[in-house]
Scaffold this motif. Sequence first.
Motif, short mmCIF file in Angstrom:
data_model
loop_
_atom_site.label_atom_id
_atom_site.label_comp_id
_atom_site.label_asym_id
_atom_site.label_seq_id
_atom_site.Cartn_x
_atom_site.Cartn_y
_atom_site.Cartn_z
N ASP A 160 35.40 17.73 -45.26
CA ASP A 160 36.84 17.55 -44.64
C ASP A 160 37.47 16.47 -45.28
OD1 ASP A 160 38.93 17.11 -43.08
OD2 ASP A 160 37.76 17.56 -40.95
N ASN A 161 37.91 16.57 -46.44
CA ASN A 161 38.61 15.36 -47.20
C ASN A 161 39.59 14.68 -46.59
OD1 ASN A 161 36.82 15.78 -49.52
ND2 ASN A 161 37.74 17.50 -49.79
N ALA A 162 40.30 15.55 -45.77
CA ALA A 162 41.60 14.93 -44.91
C ALA A 162 40.88 13.75 -43.93
CB ALA A 162 42.21 16.28 -44.25
N ALA A 163 39.90 14.57 -43.23
CA ALA A 163 39.34 13.53 -42.34
C ALA A 163 38.79 12.20 -42.95
CB ALA A 163 38.25 14.26 -41.44
N LEU A 169 42.27 5.11 -43.81
CA LEU A 169 43.57 4.46 -43.36
C LEU A 169 43.33 4.23 -42.08
CD1 LEU A 169 45.77 7.37 -45.02
CD2 LEU A 169 45.55 5.15 -45.91
N ASP A 170 42.69 4.69 -41.12
CA ASP A 170 42.62 4.14 -39.71
C ASP A 170 41.76 2.96 -39.66
OD1 ASP A 170 43.94 6.03 -38.80
OD2 ASP A 170 42.07 7.35 -38.02
N ALA A 194 44.03 17.55 -51.22
CA ALA A 194 43.91 17.20 -49.87
C ALA A 194 44.29 15.60 -49.84
CB ALA A 194 42.61 17.53 -49.29
N LEU A 195 43.87 14.84 -50.72
CA LEU A 195 44.01 13.33 -50.42
C LEU A 195 45.61 12.94 -50.72
CD1 LEU A 195 41.03 11.51 -52.67
CD2 LEU A 195 41.32 12.31 -50.14
#
Length: 343
Positions: A160-163, A169-170, A194-195
């Motif tokens: 899950d590259n988005a996660a 970032l978070d 995705a990134l």
Amino acid sequence: MTSRTVTLLDVARAAGVSKSTVSDALQGSGRVAEATRDRVRAVADDLGYRPNSAARRLRRASTGAVGLHLPATATRLDYYMNLAFGAVERAQEDGLDMVLLAPSGAAGGRIASRVDGLLVIDPEAGDSAVPGLLDAGVPVVTGERYLGPAAGPSGAVVCDNAASLTALLDHVTERGSRRPALLAPSGSSAWATALRATADAWGRSHGVEVTLRTVPFAATPAETEAATRALLAADPAVDAVICAPDGSAPGVLRAAAALSREVGRAGEADLRTGVAVLVASCVDGPAARGAEPPVTAVDLRPAAYGRACAELLCDILADRAAPDTVRRHAWSLEVRASTGSRA
């Protein structure tokens, strides 16, 4: 369309199923519903499909080996070497040798005669070798999804590259960053795509501009140093730099040092002076762990990922997994001194 030109892919498209499902339906193997099997056979008859008996004999004869296709830049990246070792280890547990394929690929027919199946890692939509590999006539498992126009693989193992980028970032935001930037990889792999998309989506959902700069997929520390210098010179308000390519984080640290930007702190006071910056990486490895300061990074567990890809291919070959299986691979966030303590 004549029988000479009709392929498994033609039948798959007309029947609305995968190529591997067509193969199983016509050979009477695999876990294919009877209604699907009948529909595929009817479509094949309508199109005039005739199997290549010689190719079928080659596919059914075990060679005792599987092939591994890596991106052309993989030879100098620690991530892919660890992935390859994990894949080799797992294949050997099923008695299979691993054949490393040339980056340019080879004709599908020649490959099919040498291996029982293929692993294709981080396939680029623009890689001219990938369609031939996917149509080689043997089961194919991809590491990450293939976004190109050719037929899909027999299975895939995905992260899950988005996660993972969202977590980075978070994290830098929690540590005080108000103006993060991403040195994003170029190319058309699922990871790179995705990134770039996630940086944009995260920025819009948080009302924060994520400054995006594109660097080569396998950017060297020198290339990321140059990109970081240009980024910070153009936008001094940037207070966190997340670099994507494996092994490139030291270049970001060198750029920060050259510009007298302290690494490991961020916040309102630092934003006004433009002194401090947080640094993180999308890929963990020796370069991130051994840097000074050590760099916060996403551990993609490449050896375990390689094992997972090889395991799925072995399971498909041994009928322990159905074609079109997609498995997920876990990652972890390793927090280190480069993102400091909470502001």
